[in-house]
Design a protein around this motif. Structure first.
Motif, PDB file in Angstrom:
ATOM      1  N   PRO A 106      -4.270  81.733  83.247  1.00 25.68           N
ATOM      2  CA  PRO A 106      -4.692  81.049  82.010  1.00 25.68           C
ATOM      3  C   PRO A 106      -4.492  81.970  80.813  1.00 25.68           C
ATOM      4  CG  PRO A 106      -6.603  81.789  83.257  1.00 25.68           C
ATOM      5  CD  PRO A 106      -5.422  82.047  84.116  1.00 25.68           C
ATOM      6  N   ARG A 107      -4.212  81.394  79.703  1.00 26.36           N
ATOM      7  CA  ARG A 107      -3.962  82.182  78.492  1.00 26.36           C
ATOM      8  C   ARG A 107      -5.035  81.879  77.456  1.00 26.36           C
ATOM      9  NH1 ARG A 107       1.542  81.445  75.969  1.00 26.36           N
ATOM     10  NH2 ARG A 107       0.992  83.477  75.085  1.00 26.36           N
ATOM     11  N   THR A 108      -5.575  82.925  76.888  1.00 22.73           N
ATOM     12  CA  THR A 108      -6.574  82.794  75.817  1.00 22.73           C
ATOM     13  C   THR A 108      -6.170  83.710  74.664  1.00 22.73           C
ATOM     14  OG1 THR A 108      -7.945  84.583  76.699  1.00 22.73           O
ATOM     15  CG2 THR A 108      -8.402  82.373  77.507  1.00 22.73           C
ATOM     16  N   PHE A 109      -6.435  83.260  73.444  1.00 18.73           N
ATOM     17  CA  PHE A 109      -6.087  84.088  72.284  1.00 18.73           C
ATOM     18  C   PHE A 109      -6.920  83.617  71.083  1.00 18.73           C
ATOM     19  CE2 PHE A 109      -2.983  80.760  73.082  1.00 18.73           C
ATOM     20  CZ  PHE A 109      -3.014  80.016  71.914  1.00 18.73           C
ATOM     21  N   LEU A 110      -6.978  84.488  70.097  1.00 19.30           N
ATOM     22  CA  LEU A 110      -7.712  84.191  68.875  1.00 19.30           C
ATOM     23  C   LEU A 110      -6.768  83.580  67.841  1.00 19.30           C
ATOM     24  CD1 LEU A 110      -9.816  87.479  68.567  1.00 19.30           C
ATOM     25  CD2 LEU A 110     -10.460  85.333  69.658  1.00 19.30           C
ATOM     26  N   LEU A 111      -7.297  82.657  67.031  1.00 19.38           N
ATOM     27  CA  LEU A 111      -6.510  82.008  65.973  1.00 19.38           C
ATOM     28  C   LEU A 111      -6.944  82.522  64.616  1.00 19.38           C
ATOM     29  CD1 LEU A 111      -6.546  78.304  67.253  1.00 19.38           C
ATOM     30  CD2 LEU A 111      -4.731  79.996  67.510  1.00 19.38           C
ATOM     31  N   LYS A 112      -5.947  82.762  63.776  1.00 18.60           N
ATOM     32  CA  LYS A 112      -6.235  83.215  62.416  1.00 18.60           C
ATOM     33  C   LYS A 112      -6.476  82.011  61.510  1.00 18.60           C
ATOM     34  CE  LYS A 112      -3.330  87.328  62.893  1.00 18.60           C
ATOM     35  NZ  LYS A 112      -2.139  88.055  62.361  1.00 18.60           N
ATOM     36  N   SER A 113      -7.289  82.223  60.515  1.00 16.01           N
ATOM     37  CA  SER A 113      -7.565  81.150  59.563  1.00 16.01           C
ATOM     38  C   SER A 113      -6.290  80.838  58.777  1.00 16.01           C
ATOM     39  CB  SER A 113      -8.677  81.594  58.597  1.00 16.01           C
ATOM     40  OG  SER A 113      -8.909  80.611  57.614  1.00 16.01           O
ATOM     41  N   GLY A 114      -5.979  79.550  58.655  1.00 25.65           N
ATOM     42  CA  GLY A 114      -4.804  79.125  57.913  1.00 25.65           C
ATOM     43  C   GLY A 114      -3.515  79.195  58.715  1.00 25.65           C
ATOM     44  N   GLN A 115      -3.576  79.548  59.974  1.00 27.67           N
ATOM     45  CA  GLN A 115      -2.367  79.645  60.802  1.00 27.67           C
ATOM     46  C   GLN A 115      -1.805  78.257  61.077  1.00 27.67           C
ATOM     47  OE1 GLN A 115      -3.059  81.822  64.402  1.00 27.67           O
ATOM     48  NE2 GLN A 115      -0.890  81.959  64.942  1.00 27.67           N
ATOM     49  N   ASP A 116      -0.474  78.129  61.036  1.00 24.45           N
ATOM     50  CA  ASP A 116       0.188  76.857  61.296  1.00 24.45           C
ATOM     51  C   ASP A 116       0.094  76.552  62.789  1.00 24.45           C
ATOM     52  OD1 ASP A 116       1.791  74.651  61.616  1.00 24.45           O
ATOM     53  OD2 ASP A 116       3.431  75.405  60.377  1.00 24.45           O
ATOM     54  N   ARG A 117      -0.692  75.568  63.127  1.00 26.61           N
ATOM     55  CA  ARG A 117      -0.948  75.286  64.536  1.00 26.61           C
ATOM     56  C   ARG A 117       0.216  74.565  65.207  1.00 26.61           C
ATOM     57  NH1 ARG A 117      -7.243  74.805  65.795  1.00 26.61           N
ATOM     58  NH2 ARG A 117      -7.966  76.371  64.311  1.00 26.61           N
ATOM     59  N   ASN A 118       0.950  73.764  64.455  1.00 24.74           N
ATOM     60  CA  ASN A 118       2.126  73.099  65.030  1.00 24.74           C
ATOM     61  C   ASN A 118       3.183  74.125  65.439  1.00 24.74           C
ATOM     62  OD1 ASN A 118       1.950  70.004  64.823  1.00 24.74           O
ATOM     63  ND2 ASN A 118       1.185  70.671  62.820  1.00 24.74           N
ATOM     64  N   THR A 119       3.390  75.117  64.582  1.00 25.91           N
ATOM     65  CA  THR A 119       4.330  76.180  64.913  1.00 25.91           C
ATOM     66  C   THR A 119       3.835  76.976  66.117  1.00 25.91           C
ATOM     67  OG1 THR A 119       4.967  76.353  62.583  1.00 25.91           O
ATOM     68  CG2 THR A 119       5.526  78.204  64.030  1.00 25.91           C
ATOM     69  N   LEU A 120       2.522  77.219  66.167  1.00 24.07           N
ATOM     70  CA  LEU A 120       1.938  77.953  67.289  1.00 24.07           C
ATOM     71  C   LEU A 120       2.172  77.211  68.610  1.00 24.07           C
ATOM     72  CD1 LEU A 120       0.020  80.216  68.390  1.00 24.07           C
ATOM     73  CD2 LEU A 120      -1.848  78.608  67.992  1.00 24.07           C
ATOM     74  N   ILE A 121       1.926  75.898  68.615  1.00 26.46           N
ATOM     75  CA  ILE A 121       2.120  75.104  69.827  1.00 26.46           C
ATOM     76  C   ILE A 121       3.580  75.135  70.271  1.00 26.46           C
ATOM     77  CG2 ILE A 121       2.190  72.717  70.679  1.00 26.46           C
ATOM     78  CD1 ILE A 121      -0.558  73.794  70.812  1.00 26.46           C
ATOM     79  N   GLN A 122       4.487  74.964  69.307  1.00 30.02           N
ATOM     80  CA  GLN A 122       5.910  74.935  69.647  1.00 30.02           C
ATOM     81  C   GLN A 122       6.407  76.294  70.148  1.00 30.02           C
ATOM     82  OE1 GLN A 122       8.204  73.253  66.365  1.00 30.02           O
ATOM     83  NE2 GLN A 122       6.590  71.756  65.957  1.00 30.02           N
ATOM     84  N   ARG A 123       5.739  77.379  69.715  1.00 28.57           N
ATOM     85  CA  ARG A 123       6.146  78.708  70.166  1.00 28.57           C
ATOM     86  C   ARG A 123       5.532  79.073  71.525  1.00 28.57           C
ATOM     87  NH1 ARG A 123       3.949  81.546  66.379  1.00 28.57           N
ATOM     88  NH2 ARG A 123       2.185  82.338  67.592  1.00 28.57           N
ATOM     89  N   GLU A 124       4.284  78.706  71.727  1.00 25.96           N
ATOM     90  CA  GLU A 124       3.553  79.161  72.918  1.00 25.96           C
ATOM     91  C   GLU A 124       3.749  78.270  74.139  1.00 25.96           C
ATOM     92  OE1 GLU A 124       2.049  81.966  73.223  1.00 25.96           O
ATOM     93  OE2 GLU A 124       2.219  82.576  71.125  1.00 25.96           O
ATOM     94  N   ILE A 125       3.989  76.983  73.920  1.00 28.52           N
ATOM     95  CA  ILE A 125       4.119  76.075  75.057  1.00 28.52           C
ATOM     96  C   ILE A 125       5.303  76.442  75.951  1.00 28.52           C
ATOM     97  CG2 ILE A 125       4.669  73.708  75.735  1.00 28.52           C
ATOM     98  CD1 ILE A 125       1.767  74.098  75.069  1.00 28.52           C
ATOM     99  N   PRO A 126       6.510  76.683  75.427  1.00 27.17           N
ATOM    100  CA  PRO A 126       7.624  77.065  76.327  1.00 27.17           C
ATOM    101  C   PRO A 126       7.327  78.344  77.116  1.00 27.17           C
ATOM    102  CG  PRO A 126       8.465  76.427  74.182  1.00 27.17           C
ATOM    103  CD  PRO A 126       6.967  76.526  74.030  1.00 27.17           C
ATOM    104  N   LEU A 127       6.698  79.322  76.456  1.00 27.44           N
ATOM    105  CA  LEU A 127       6.345  80.558  77.146  1.00 27.44           C
ATOM    106  C   LEU A 127       5.345  80.286  78.268  1.00 27.44           C
ATOM    107  CD1 LEU A 127       6.448  83.631  77.394  1.00 27.44           C
ATOM    108  CD2 LEU A 127       4.672  83.761  75.622  1.00 27.44           C
ATOM    109  N   THR A 128       4.374  79.434  77.986  1.00 25.27           N
ATOM    110  CA  THR A 128       3.362  79.104  78.992  1.00 25.27           C
ATOM    111  C   THR A 128       3.977  78.334  80.156  1.00 25.27           C
ATOM    112  OG1 THR A 128       1.695  78.968  77.240  1.00 25.27           O
ATOM    113  CG2 THR A 128       1.132  77.996  79.372  1.00 25.27           C
ATOM    114  N   MET A 129       4.868  77.402  79.859  1.00 29.77           N
ATOM    115  CA  MET A 129       5.503  76.624  80.922  1.00 29.77           C
ATOM    116  C   MET A 129       6.401  77.510  81.779  1.00 29.77           C
ATOM    117  SD  MET A 129       6.351  73.019  78.988  1.00 29.77           S
ATOM    118  CE  MET A 129       6.890  72.231  80.495  1.00 29.77           C
ATOM    119  N   ALA A 130       7.020  78.501  81.170  1.00 26.44           N
ATOM    120  CA  ALA A 130       7.836  79.435  81.945  1.00 26.44           C
ATOM    121  C   ALA A 130       6.963  80.248  82.894  1.00 26.44           C
ATOM    122  CB  ALA A 130       8.595  80.366  80.999  1.00 26.44           C
TER     123      ALA A 130
END
Length: 464
Positions: A203-227
């Motif tokens: 499982p992956r856990t991480f902290l989110l910064k205020s004002g961070q673009d969440r759509n970009t975060l999802i698109q970046r982290e999901i492929p890595l997680t699926m791999a």
């Protein structure tokens, strides 16, 4: 409210969410929930614990038998990927600390440790290891215990969140879904399989910064997680964002997979968030369900300070009571058997005396027979033989030679002088006495025969 109560606490440095459940039979009843925050004056966990205790007393119908589980926020612990040479969970538990120190090349003696086995093969097991500093564990446990709350277990928040999703998933949901869950300042990626099976992906856990673009975060982290998930997570992607700033359809199109939104908090039927953060509520709810599974290492407290609460104290009291009852039963048994032992001592003394008398009588014997019954019989037989001997009888019940001679001499003494008896020869056998002799005349011979007949039977008389 009847039934066993369970309290789940999702604890962070400045906030905490609490959920209380009751279990009657196989049915869970949601009793209530609340969130608390510290004033930010540095009191931290001590203030949070005091607020939890105060609100529990005011808002939740808990009692001394309520089972408590704490789920630590991901900011309080660290996560590592570690390899173990073993597959057996007991062997892993004994060596995981050394394996972690070797993998991190650092000292973790001041950290409590929990782990989860991700996969196993002939070369060993892949583990996800969680570590938390002893100072944090001490602050949490002592603060809660000082407010009469003693947690049974302390576990990572992502584990509680996985349990919550698995517990509340409906039977027709697709298995091996990948879940991306974003709270206001935390992010979780995990794979859950329907039917209560734990995720077999770190499982992956991480902290989110205020004002961070969440759509970009999802698109970046999901492929890595699926791999990382390999074959897992291919069934479907479910996204939850507490700020509603992520568009699942857009994210799915960008990733080339089907993505759906899901309502995290409403999964628990009949429960209400009660102004709690939905992700914090789900984690606390999952912590309250900790008793539903057997922890195989995913418990910080087991490594740091094993639970010694009322349940364990009761179990220890039962063990002590069992020992006391065993001693009591043994004491009663000894007391009951003492008279028997004393009788055995008396029996041995009598047997000793009997042995002395027996061997004195039975000259040919050197020890008692194996059976006392046999000894008594042989003794009686010897007494009978002695009595017969004294009475002039042999073992067959007939007169002995000595007795026969005595009778013959008695007859001689009666008439020898009057009959001018002259004895030439006396022959004595077991059955007969043969006397050869003569008297002065026929009348004296008859007198002699009459004297003999008084004590003996004459079978034959021959005259010359």
């Amino acid at each position: 409210m009847k039934g066993q109560k369970y309290l789940g606490i999702y604890a962070g440095e400045e906030t905490a969410t609490v959920v209380c459940l009751s279990l009657e039979g196989r049915k869970y009843t949601f009793l209530g929930s609340f969130s608390v925050s510290s004033e930010g004056d540095g009191a931290g966990l001590k203030e949070i614990a005091a607020l939890i205790a105060k609100n529990c007393a005011e808002k939740l119908p808990i009692d001394a038998e309520t089972e408590v589980t704490v789920s630590l926020d991901c900011s309080l612990f660290m996560q590592h990927n570690v390899h173990s040479e073993f597959q057996d969970i007991k062997q892993i538990r004994q060596t995981v600390r050394f394996d972690t120190e070797e993998a991190l090349a650092s000292d973790i003696s001041e950290s409590a440790l929990s782990f989860e086995a991700i996969s196993s093969d002939d070369k060993g097991s892949s583990l996800t290891v969680f570590t938390v500093r002893h100072k944090i564990m001490s602050d949490i446990l002592l603060s809660l215990q000082s407010n009469n709350i003693d947690p049974v277990s302390v576990e990572p928040d992502v584990h509680s969140l996985t349990r919550y999703i698995l517990h509340n998933s409906s039977a027709d949901e697709v298995q091996k879904n990948l879940y991306g869950i974003l709270s206001r300042d935390r992010g979780y990626f995990l794979v859950a399989s329907q039917g209560g099976t734990e995720a077999k992906m770190p499982p992956r856990t991480f902290l989110l910064k205020s004002g961070q673009d969440r759509n970009t975060l999802i698109q970046r982290e999901i492929p890595l997680t699926m791999a990382m998930a390999g074959g897992l997570g291919r069934a479907g992607l479910y996204i939850y964002d507490s700020t509603d700033s992520v568009d699942p359809v857009r994210a799915g199109q960008a990733l080339g997979i089907e993505a759906k939104a899901f309502d995290l908090a409403s999964q628990a039927s009949g429960s209400g968030v009660n102004n709690c953060d939905p992700v914090g509520f789900a984690i606390a709810y999952g912590a309250a369900l900790a008793h539903t599974e057997k922890n195989e290492g995913i418990n910080f407290r087991e490594d740091y300070l094993p639970y010694q609460g009322r349940r364990v104290q009761f179990q220890n009291a039962v063990k002590i009571l069992s020992i006391i009852l065993t001693i009591l039963v043994l004491a009663i048994g000894v007391k009951v058997h003492l008279p028997l032992l004393e009788r055995n001592n008396e029996h041995r003394e009598l047997l000793k005396k009997f042995s002395v008398d027996y061997l004195a009588i039975m000259v040919s014997k050197t020890q008692l027979p194996g059976s006392l019954k046999t000894a008594k019989k042989t003794r009686e037989d010897e007494f009978k033989r002695i009595r017969q001997t004294k009475s002039g009888l042999n073992a067959g019940g007939t007169a002995t030679i000595q007795a026969k001679l005595t009778l013959v001499l008695k007859a001689f003494n009666k008439c020898a002088a009057q009959t001018n008896l002259v004895i030439d020869k006396i022959t004595v056998s077991d059955k007969n006495v043969l006397i050869t002799g003569k008297t002065s005349n026929r009348n004296n011979t008859l007198k002699f025969l009459e004297a003999v007949k008084e004590d003996m039977e004459i079978s034959n008389v021959a005259y010359k």
